[in-house]
Structures are given as structure tokens and as C-alpha cells.
Write a protein that holds these residues in place. Structure first.
Motif, PDB file in Angstrom:
ATOM      1  N   LEU A  81       0.824  -1.213   0.000  1.00  0.00           N
ATOM      2  CA  LEU A  81       0.000   0.000   0.000  1.00  0.00           C
ATOM      3  C   LEU A  81       0.855   1.259   0.000  1.00  0.00           C
ATOM      4  O   LEU A  81       0.504   2.265   0.618  1.00  0.00           O
ATOM      5  CB  LEU A  81      -0.959   0.018   1.201  1.00  0.00           C
ATOM      6  CG  LEU A  81      -2.244  -0.785   1.058  1.00  0.00           C
ATOM      7  CD1 LEU A  81      -3.017  -0.792   2.370  1.00  0.00           C
ATOM      8  CD2 LEU A  81      -3.118  -0.238  -0.058  1.00  0.00           C
ATOM      9  N   ASP A 137      -9.889   6.900  -0.661  1.00  0.00           N
ATOM     10  CA  ASP A 137      -8.644   6.374  -0.101  1.00  0.00           C
ATOM     11  C   ASP A 137      -7.895   7.507   0.591  1.00  0.00           C
ATOM     12  O   ASP A 137      -7.480   8.460  -0.061  1.00  0.00           O
ATOM     13  CB  ASP A 137      -7.776   5.785  -1.217  1.00  0.00           C
ATOM     14  CG  ASP A 137      -6.422   5.291  -0.722  1.00  0.00           C
ATOM     15  OD1 ASP A 137      -6.252   5.153   0.507  1.00  0.00           O
ATOM     16  OD2 ASP A 137      -5.548   5.041  -1.569  1.00  0.00           O
ATOM     17  N   THR A 168      -2.166  -5.958  -4.279  1.00  0.00           N
ATOM     18  CA  THR A 168      -3.268  -5.870  -3.322  1.00  0.00           C
ATOM     19  C   THR A 168      -4.011  -7.200  -3.222  1.00  0.00           C
ATOM     20  O   THR A 168      -4.368  -7.649  -2.129  1.00  0.00           O
ATOM     21  CB  THR A 168      -4.237  -4.749  -3.727  1.00  0.00           C
ATOM     22  OG1 THR A 168      -3.716  -3.499  -3.255  1.00  0.00           O
ATOM     23  CG2 THR A 168      -5.616  -4.937  -3.125  1.00  0.00           C
ATOM     24  N   GLU A 258      -5.564  -3.040   8.234  1.00  0.00           N
ATOM     25  CA  GLU A 258      -5.229  -2.454   6.935  1.00  0.00           C
ATOM     26  C   GLU A 258      -6.171  -2.924   5.836  1.00  0.00           C
ATOM     27  O   GLU A 258      -6.076  -2.453   4.700  1.00  0.00           O
ATOM     28  CB  GLU A 258      -3.790  -2.807   6.547  1.00  0.00           C
ATOM     29  CG  GLU A 258      -3.530  -4.277   6.295  1.00  0.00           C
ATOM     30  CD  GLU A 258      -2.090  -4.553   5.896  1.00  0.00           C
ATOM     31  OE1 GLU A 258      -1.846  -4.755   4.690  1.00  0.00           O
ATOM     32  OE2 GLU A 258      -1.220  -4.580   6.784  1.00  0.00           O
ATOM     33  N   HIS A 262      -6.941  -1.528   1.714  1.00  0.00           N
ATOM     34  CA  HIS A 262      -6.756  -2.243   0.449  1.00  0.00           C
ATOM     35  C   HIS A 262      -8.007  -2.138  -0.414  1.00  0.00           C
ATOM     36  O   HIS A 262      -7.910  -1.982  -1.639  1.00  0.00           O
ATOM     37  CB  HIS A 262      -6.421  -3.711   0.728  1.00  0.00           C
ATOM     38  CG  HIS A 262      -5.002  -3.943   1.112  1.00  0.00           C
ATOM     39  ND1 HIS A 262      -3.960  -3.875   0.214  1.00  0.00           N
ATOM     40  CD2 HIS A 262      -4.437  -4.226   2.315  1.00  0.00           C
ATOM     41  CE1 HIS A 262      -2.815  -4.122   0.836  1.00  0.00           C
ATOM     42  NE2 HIS A 262      -3.081  -4.328   2.115  1.00  0.00           N
ATOM     43  N   ARG A 265      -7.982   1.492  -1.825  1.00  0.00           N
ATOM     44  CA  ARG A 265      -6.953   1.715  -2.852  1.00  0.00           C
ATOM     45  C   ARG A 265      -7.314   0.979  -4.133  1.00  0.00           C
ATOM     46  O   ARG A 265      -7.090   1.495  -5.238  1.00  0.00           O
ATOM     47  CB  ARG A 265      -5.593   1.245  -2.327  1.00  0.00           C
ATOM     48  CG  ARG A 265      -4.418   1.536  -3.280  1.00  0.00           C
ATOM     49  CD  ARG A 265      -4.092   3.016  -3.366  1.00  0.00           C
ATOM     50  NE  ARG A 265      -3.697   3.514  -2.071  1.00  0.00           N
ATOM     51  CZ  ARG A 265      -2.451   3.436  -1.570  1.00  0.00           C
ATOM     52  NH1 ARG A 265      -1.489   2.899  -2.283  1.00  0.00           N
ATOM     53  NH2 ARG A 265      -2.181   3.927  -0.385  1.00  0.00           N
TER      54      ARG A 265
END
Length: 292
Positions: A81, A137, A168, A258, A262, A265
Motif C-alpha cells: 500500500l 482512499d 493488493t 489495513e 486495500h 486503494r
């Protein structure tokens, strides 16, 4: 066609993964979300490692490698990321002073959107009149340029975006499996339940299918192969990240996790270069050409 990595390619991939694990780990990721802005020190370190100059000839001060190697490092960037206009700066390494070494940050107008415009030292395309957008994001600030031309996307940009999406998809699968092994419900790891097994298996299949397509397109550099790779990688990233979120349940939305980053993004990357529409059009045109 064989896609087994050479020793040098494996070393390149592992070296980039080690650099990012040391320089942009989970703690640094959460800190970046809490205090948005580009880490210029990390940017220069990427430049010193050859990230931006990877495909420049050695005679021009570059590393002298090719598209397959660029795919590997962009895959690692997607997996971590890593924030910033990586693609725009990499593509500008040959003709924007300082881009190859990480001394300059480059943004580019892409389908009317510009990532990281406020941080850029140079902009490719006309960004006059750009208005800030609220990006889904938190690590990809966006501006929109009204009425911007939408030229055919650069195949290299499409492929490297696919490589980031592949990163990702791979990371989402890893996170889902790790959580399924350790999280318990009713006295058993949730990975023991069939529904969770199916989610994880489908994530792996999509990621590995996308990997084969992305690596093949890096070898052939064919526009149709790249379009197919982009569609498969977008699906693997978006669906994989969403399935990973489902495996995590409510925990996936928390600040400490996280997973939701993902998902966000992957959504933003999926809009680059005209999104999947352009890739579908490329494949359709190729099919029509074969039919007639």
C-alpha cells in the motif's frame, strides 16, 4: 511460455519487499493515514533503489531492466500500500529532471483525475482548473480536471496499474488466511468453516489467475494481453479485498486493520486509464477483428 522468475528477478522482488518492510511497515502505514502527506525521504530512498529509473538504459543513468522487472516492483508496492504518484514518476523518469532519482515528484492527468497534485513538482498534462475531490482512499489525494481530454491509455501505465492491483490481491489473500487461522468462533478457527474456506480459495484462484496474465503481458507487451491482465487484476484486487473484509467481519473496518485500506486503494486504482471500460473495448475490438 514459462514465467518462473530468474535468480536476479527474485532478488529484485525480495530486495524491494525488504526495503518496504523496513521503511513502510504497518506502523508507518497507519501513521501515514493519520498524517497524510508524501514522505520525501522515502521517495528519495526509492529513487536510490532504482524504483523510478528501473527501465531507463544504463547509458542514461538508469538500471537498464525491462517491463517484467517493473511489474515485480510495482506488485510489491501494491502489496505494501505504498502511497504517492509512483506510476507517474516512473513514467516520467526519462524526461523530467530529478524524477529518476526520486528528487522530483511527478503527477499526471489521467482521464480527468490527478493523483497527488498538491505534492507534485511537475505535472504531465494540463491540470489547470483542477478541483480537489474527497478521495475514498485517505492515502490517494485526488483532483478532477473538468473537460480534460481522455486519450488512449498508455499500455505501460495500464500494465503497471494491474501489477499494483495484483499486489493488493495477494496481500488481501494473505491477510484473510492469517485471520482465518487465528480467529476463533465456537471454539474453532473460523478457517475450519466451509464458507470461509471457499472465500479464501476463491481469492487465491483470482490472484493466481491475474498473476499469470500480468506476468504474460509483461513478456509480450501486447496491448490485448495487457487489457486482459488489467481486467483480471482489477477483479482480483477489488473482489479479493472485499472478501478479505468479509472474513475479518467488523474488525476489518477498524483503524488498526489495513484491510479496508486495500479495498479503498483498489477502488481508486480501478478508475485509472479509463478503468475497465477501455480494456473491455480493446478486447472487443480484437475479437471483432478476428471475426471479420
Amino acid at each position: 511460455m514459462r514465467f518462473q522468475l530468474s535468480d536476479d528477478q527474485t532478488a529484485l522482488r525480495d530486495g524491494m519487499r525488504e526495503l518496504l518492510a523496513r521503511r513502510f511497515d504497518g506502523e508507518a502505514l497507519r501513521a501515514a493515514v493519520g498524517a497524510p502527506g508524501l514522505d520525501r525521504g522515502l521517495w528519495r530512498e526509492l529513487g536510490a533503489a532504482g524504483f523510478f529509473a528501473l527501465r531507463l538504459p544504463e547509458a542514461d543513468g538508469g538500471v537498464g531492466l525491462g517491463l517484467p522487472e517493473a511489474v515485480l516492483v510495482f506488485e510489491e508496492a501494491g502489496r505494501a500500500l505504498l502511497p504517492g504518484p509512483l506510476l507517474a514518476t516512473h513514467l516520467a523518469a526519462a524526461d523530467v529532471p530529478g524524477a529518476a532519482t526520486g528528487e522530483a515528484v511527478v503527477a499526471r492527468v489521467d482521464g480527468g483525475l490527478v493523483e497527488w497534485l498538491a505534492e507534485a513538482d511537475a505535472v504531465r498534462g494540463d491540470a489547470s482548473g483542477a478541483l480537489p475531490l474527497r478521495s475514498v482512499d485517505p492515502l490517494t489525494p485526488l483532483h478532477r480536471v473538468a473537460g480534460a481530454a481522455d486519450p488512449d491509455p498508455d499500455p505501460v501505465a495500464v500494465l503497471l496499474t494491474a501489477a499494483e492491483q495484483l499486489g493488493t490481491a495477494t496481500r488481501a489473500c494473505e491477510l484473510a488466511v492469517q485471520h482465518a487461522r487465528t480467529r476463533e468462533q465456537f471454539g474453532r478457527p473460523i478457517g475450519a468453516f466451509q464458507a470461509v474456506k471457499h472465500l479464501c480459495a476463491e481469492m487465491l484462484v483470482r490472484a493466481e489467475t491475474a498473476r499469470a496474465a500480468v506476468y504474460a503481458a509483461a513478456v509480450t507487451a501486447d496491448r490485448v494481453d495487457i487489457a486482459a491482465a488489467r481486467l483480471l487484476a482489477d477483479e482480483a484486487a477489488v473482489r479479493g479485498a472485499r472478501d478479505c473484509l468479509q472474513v475479518h467481519g467488523g474488525m476489518g473496518f477498524t483503524w488498526e486493520a489495513e484491510v479496508h485500506l486495500h479495498v479503498k486503494r483498489a477502488w481508486v486504482r480501478a478508475q485509472r486509464g479509463g478503468g475497465g471500460t477501455r480494456s473491455h473495448e480493446t478486447l472487443a475490438a480484437d475479437l471483432l477483428g478476428l471475426m471479420f
